[in-house]
Design a protein around this motif. Structure first.
Motif, PDB file in Angstrom:
ATOM      1  N   ASP A  10     114.632 -16.955  70.395  1.00 52.21           N
ATOM      2  CA  ASP A  10     113.519 -17.398  70.980  1.00 52.21           C
ATOM      3  C   ASP A  10     112.809 -18.255  70.025  1.00 52.21           C
ATOM      4  O   ASP A  10     112.052 -17.761  69.001  1.00 52.21           O
ATOM      5  CB  ASP A  10     112.469 -16.065  71.159  1.00 52.21           C
ATOM      6  CG  ASP A  10     111.155 -16.521  71.652  1.00 52.21           C
ATOM      7  OD1 ASP A  10     110.841 -17.782  72.047  1.00 52.21           O
ATOM      8  OD2 ASP A  10     110.062 -15.514  71.619  1.00 52.21           O
ATOM      9  N   ASP A  12     112.472 -22.558  69.098  1.00 52.36           N
ATOM     10  CA  ASP A  12     112.515 -24.025  69.448  1.00 52.36           C
ATOM     11  C   ASP A  12     113.250 -24.828  68.698  1.00 52.36           C
ATOM     12  O   ASP A  12     112.622 -25.790  67.963  1.00 52.36           O
ATOM     13  CB  ASP A  12     110.775 -24.559  69.782  1.00 52.36           C
ATOM     14  CG  ASP A  12     110.024 -24.044  70.797  1.00 52.36           C
ATOM     15  OD1 ASP A  12     110.751 -23.210  71.793  1.00 52.36           O
ATOM     16  OD2 ASP A  12     108.926 -24.149  70.667  1.00 52.36           O
ATOM     17  N   GLU A  17     118.090 -25.693  71.718  1.00 53.14           N
ATOM     18  CA  GLU A  17     117.175 -26.620  72.134  1.00 53.14           C
ATOM     19  C   GLU A  17     117.387 -27.905  72.576  1.00 53.14           C
ATOM     20  O   GLU A  17     116.858 -28.364  73.479  1.00 53.14           O
ATOM     21  CB  GLU A  17     116.279 -26.894  70.998  1.00 53.14           C
ATOM     22  CG  GLU A  17     114.916 -27.582  70.717  1.00 53.14           C
ATOM     23  CD  GLU A  17     113.775 -26.730  71.360  1.00 53.14           C
ATOM     24  OE1 GLU A  17     114.221 -25.681  72.191  1.00 53.14           O
ATOM     25  OE2 GLU A  17     112.620 -27.119  71.505  1.00 53.14           O
ATOM     26  N   ARG A  20     118.125 -27.110  76.443  1.00 57.41           N
ATOM     27  CA  ARG A  20     116.690 -27.032  77.015  1.00 57.41           C
ATOM     28  C   ARG A  20     116.282 -28.208  77.436  1.00 57.41           C
ATOM     29  O   ARG A  20     115.560 -28.557  78.626  1.00 57.41           O
ATOM     30  CB  ARG A  20     115.920 -26.056  76.127  1.00 57.41           C
ATOM     31  CG  ARG A  20     116.288 -24.677  75.880  1.00 57.41           C
ATOM     32  CD  ARG A  20     115.144 -23.866  75.165  1.00 57.41           C
ATOM     33  NE  ARG A  20     115.571 -22.742  74.868  1.00 57.41           N
ATOM     34  CZ  ARG A  20     115.443 -22.109  73.689  1.00 57.41           C
ATOM     35  NH1 ARG A  20     115.055 -22.953  72.527  1.00 57.41           N
ATOM     36  NH2 ARG A  20     115.858 -20.831  73.695  1.00 57.41           N
ATOM     37  N   ASP A  32     115.028 -19.542  81.374  1.00 56.02           N
ATOM     38  CA  ASP A  32     115.042 -19.889  79.958  1.00 56.02           C
ATOM     39  C   ASP A  32     114.823 -18.407  79.263  1.00 56.02           C
ATOM     40  O   ASP A  32     114.031 -18.039  78.845  1.00 56.02           O
ATOM     41  CB  ASP A  32     113.742 -20.787  79.482  1.00 56.02           C
ATOM     42  CG  ASP A  32     113.881 -21.154  77.837  1.00 56.02           C
ATOM     43  OD1 ASP A  32     114.800 -20.942  77.292  1.00 56.02           O
ATOM     44  OD2 ASP A  32     112.846 -21.715  77.524  1.00 56.02           O
ATOM     45  N   ARG A  34     115.194 -15.878  76.546  1.00 54.95           N
ATOM     46  CA  ARG A  34     115.134 -16.066  75.093  1.00 54.95           C
ATOM     47  C   ARG A  34     115.031 -14.705  74.553  1.00 54.95           C
ATOM     48  O   ARG A  34     114.209 -13.905  74.547  1.00 54.95           O
ATOM     49  CB  ARG A  34     113.693 -16.745  74.482  1.00 54.95           C
ATOM     50  CG  ARG A  34     113.368 -18.290  75.114  1.00 54.95           C
ATOM     51  CD  ARG A  34     112.237 -18.767  74.815  1.00 54.95           C
ATOM     52  NE  ARG A  34     112.107 -20.052  75.107  1.00 54.95           N
ATOM     53  CZ  ARG A  34     111.838 -21.042  74.226  1.00 54.95           C
ATOM     54  NH1 ARG A  34     111.731 -20.710  72.943  1.00 54.95           N
ATOM     55  NH2 ARG A  34     112.119 -22.419  74.134  1.00 54.95           N
ATOM     56  N   PRO A 159     115.641 -31.654  66.158  1.00 51.64           N
ATOM     57  CA  PRO A 159     115.378 -30.261  65.752  1.00 51.64           C
ATOM     58  C   PRO A 159     115.850 -29.891  64.413  1.00 51.64           C
ATOM     59  O   PRO A 159     115.259 -29.080  63.724  1.00 51.64           O
ATOM     60  CB  PRO A 159     115.966 -29.521  66.993  1.00 51.64           C
ATOM     61  CG  PRO A 159     116.195 -30.392  67.905  1.00 51.64           C
ATOM     62  CD  PRO A 159     116.829 -31.735  67.390  1.00 51.64           C
ATOM     63  N   GLU A 192     110.304 -37.224  69.004  1.00 52.03           N
ATOM     64  CA  GLU A 192     109.368 -36.102  69.427  1.00 52.03           C
ATOM     65  C   GLU A 192     108.378 -37.022  70.253  1.00 52.03           C
ATOM     66  O   GLU A 192     107.795 -36.306  71.406  1.00 52.03           O
ATOM     67  CB  GLU A 192     108.642 -35.593  68.452  1.00 52.03           C
ATOM     68  CG  GLU A 192     109.278 -34.575  67.645  1.00 52.03           C
ATOM     69  CD  GLU A 192     108.362 -33.924  66.568  1.00 52.03           C
ATOM     70  OE1 GLU A 192     108.304 -32.590  66.479  1.00 52.03           O
ATOM     71  OE2 GLU A 192     107.928 -34.472  65.723  1.00 52.03           O
ATOM     72  N   TYR A 200     108.529 -32.392  77.773  1.00 55.80           N
ATOM     73  CA  TYR A 200     109.494 -31.022  77.667  1.00 55.80           C
ATOM     74  C   TYR A 200     108.192 -30.129  76.896  1.00 55.80           C
ATOM     75  O   TYR A 200     107.821 -28.754  77.383  1.00 55.80           O
ATOM     76  CB  TYR A 200     110.373 -31.106  77.008  1.00 55.80           C
ATOM     77  CG  TYR A 200     111.248 -29.733  76.687  1.00 55.80           C
ATOM     78  CD1 TYR A 200     111.262 -28.770  77.616  1.00 55.80           C
ATOM     79  CD2 TYR A 200     110.999 -29.331  75.431  1.00 55.80           C
ATOM     80  CE1 TYR A 200     111.859 -27.469  77.407  1.00 55.80           C
ATOM     81  CE2 TYR A 200     111.356 -28.040  75.005  1.00 55.80           C
ATOM     82  CZ  TYR A 200     112.006 -27.125  75.969  1.00 55.80           C
ATOM     83  OH  TYR A 200     112.349 -25.756  75.679  1.00 55.80           O
ATOM     84  N   TYR A 201     107.849 -30.576  75.837  1.00 56.64           N
ATOM     85  CA  TYR A 201     107.017 -29.798  75.020  1.00 56.64           C
ATOM     86  C   TYR A 201     105.593 -29.414  75.805  1.00 56.64           C
ATOM     87  O   TYR A 201     104.773 -28.306  75.641  1.00 56.64           O
ATOM     88  CB  TYR A 201     106.754 -29.968  73.691  1.00 56.64           C
ATOM     89  CG  TYR A 201     107.992 -30.036  72.681  1.00 56.64           C
ATOM     90  CD1 TYR A 201     108.475 -28.651  72.494  1.00 56.64           C
ATOM     91  CD2 TYR A 201     108.751 -30.841  72.573  1.00 56.64           C
ATOM     92  CE1 TYR A 201     109.735 -28.625  71.844  1.00 56.64           C
ATOM     93  CE2 TYR A 201     109.982 -30.875  71.805  1.00 56.64           C
ATOM     94  CZ  TYR A 201     110.553 -29.630  71.548  1.00 56.64           C
ATOM     95  OH  TYR A 201     111.653 -29.273  70.828  1.00 56.64           O
ATOM     96  N   ARG A 204     106.222 -26.722  78.103  1.00 57.79           N
ATOM     97  CA  ARG A 204     106.018 -25.285  77.313  1.00 57.79           C
ATOM     98  C   ARG A 204     104.868 -24.647  77.113  1.00 57.79           C
ATOM     99  O   ARG A 204     104.619 -23.461  77.005  1.00 57.79           O
ATOM    100  CB  ARG A 204     106.754 -25.595  76.059  1.00 57.79           C
ATOM    101  CG  ARG A 204     108.249 -25.935  76.067  1.00 57.79           C
ATOM    102  CD  ARG A 204     109.252 -24.492  75.954  1.00 57.79           C
ATOM    103  NE  ARG A 204     108.934 -24.049  74.496  1.00 57.79           N
ATOM    104  CZ  ARG A 204     108.911 -22.445  74.572  1.00 57.79           C
ATOM    105  NH1 ARG A 204     108.631 -21.905  75.637  1.00 57.79           N
ATOM    106  NH2 ARG A 204     108.736 -22.041  73.290  1.00 57.79           N
TER     107      ARG A 204
END
Ligand SMILES: N[C@@H](CCC(=O)N[C@@H](CS)C(=O)NCC(=O)O)C(=O)O
Length: 206
Positions: A10, A12, A17, A20, A32, A34, A159, A192, A200-201, A204
């Motif tokens: 769990d 990011d 990552e 994902r 997903d 985690r 990441p 980013e 994607y973020y 989330r």
């Protein structure tokens, strides 16, 4: 439509990552899963190599994060078709894999032992790998690692540089990336802001 499930920590970041983000970029709905660290200790024996990430596709378990990046990256249009550009992409991803193994060796240490191991890491392998990755970015044209566009290599590296700059690793200065390879700091911000990554973020937080 195949059923996808990704099992990872769990967190990011790390090896899970990029997979994902690539799944999201490919428009593939996935479970997903985690795991907390205690859950990992309890359940890791059920994974093929005692490790995560594990990607299940219609119940078939796949290991090895870079293999997942290549496969899902191919489905998402984020893996180069040109063999030389694919080689550039793989080189950056495998360098991240080596660096991850080296950093993980300092996990579990405490106090002075940790401080010494991290100081050695900062002056040694971290500097070597960040410098090398900075060179690979230059070779790719300065903005992306391969193919002159977003690929899974970018999804693998950012990441890592974000994590190294975050302060999450004790005794690793948050300006290490900036001081060794400033182009990787700009790269992290650029990736980013890429629409598929930002989306994607955004997903989330919903
Ligand atoms: N080569 C594998 C390495 C997998 C791996 O080492 N995963 C870590 C988490 S990021 C793990 O499960 N480590 C468990 C351990 O080493 O005890 C991959 O790329 O997927």
């Amino acid at each position: 439509m195949a059923i996808y499930k990704l099992t990872y920590f769990d967190f990011d970041g790390g090896r899970g990552e990029p997979v994902r983000i690539a799944l999201h970029a490919a428009g593939i709905d996935f479970e997903d899963e985690r795991w907390t660290f205690p859950e990992f200790q309890e359940k890791r024996g059920g994974t093929r190599f005692n490790a995560v990430p594990v990607l299940e596709i219609d119940g078939v378990a796949i290991t090895q994060s870079n293999a997942m990046c290549r496969y899902i990256g191919g489905l998402a249009g984020l893996y180069p078709k040109d063999p030389m550009q694919a080689l550039y992409c793989d080189e950056a991803m495998d360098a991240c894999e080596d660096l991850t193994h080296i950093i993980v060796r300092t996990f579990g240490l405490e106090g002075e032992k940790l401080e010494k191991a991290r100081a050695k890491l900062v002056d040694g392998w971290l500097t070597t790998f960040l410098r090398g990755l900075g060179e690979l970015l230059e070779r790719g044209g300065g903005e992306y690692f391969a193919d002159g566009r977003l690929t899974v290599a970018d999804l693998k590296v950012f990441p890592m540089t974000r994590w190294l700059s975050s302060g999450a690793l004790d005794h690793v200065p948050t300006d290490i990336v900036d001081s060794v390879a400033p182009n990787l700091v700009a790269h992290c911000a650029r990736i980013e802001a890429e629409p598929v990554v930002a989306a994607y973020y955004q997903s989330r937080t919903q």
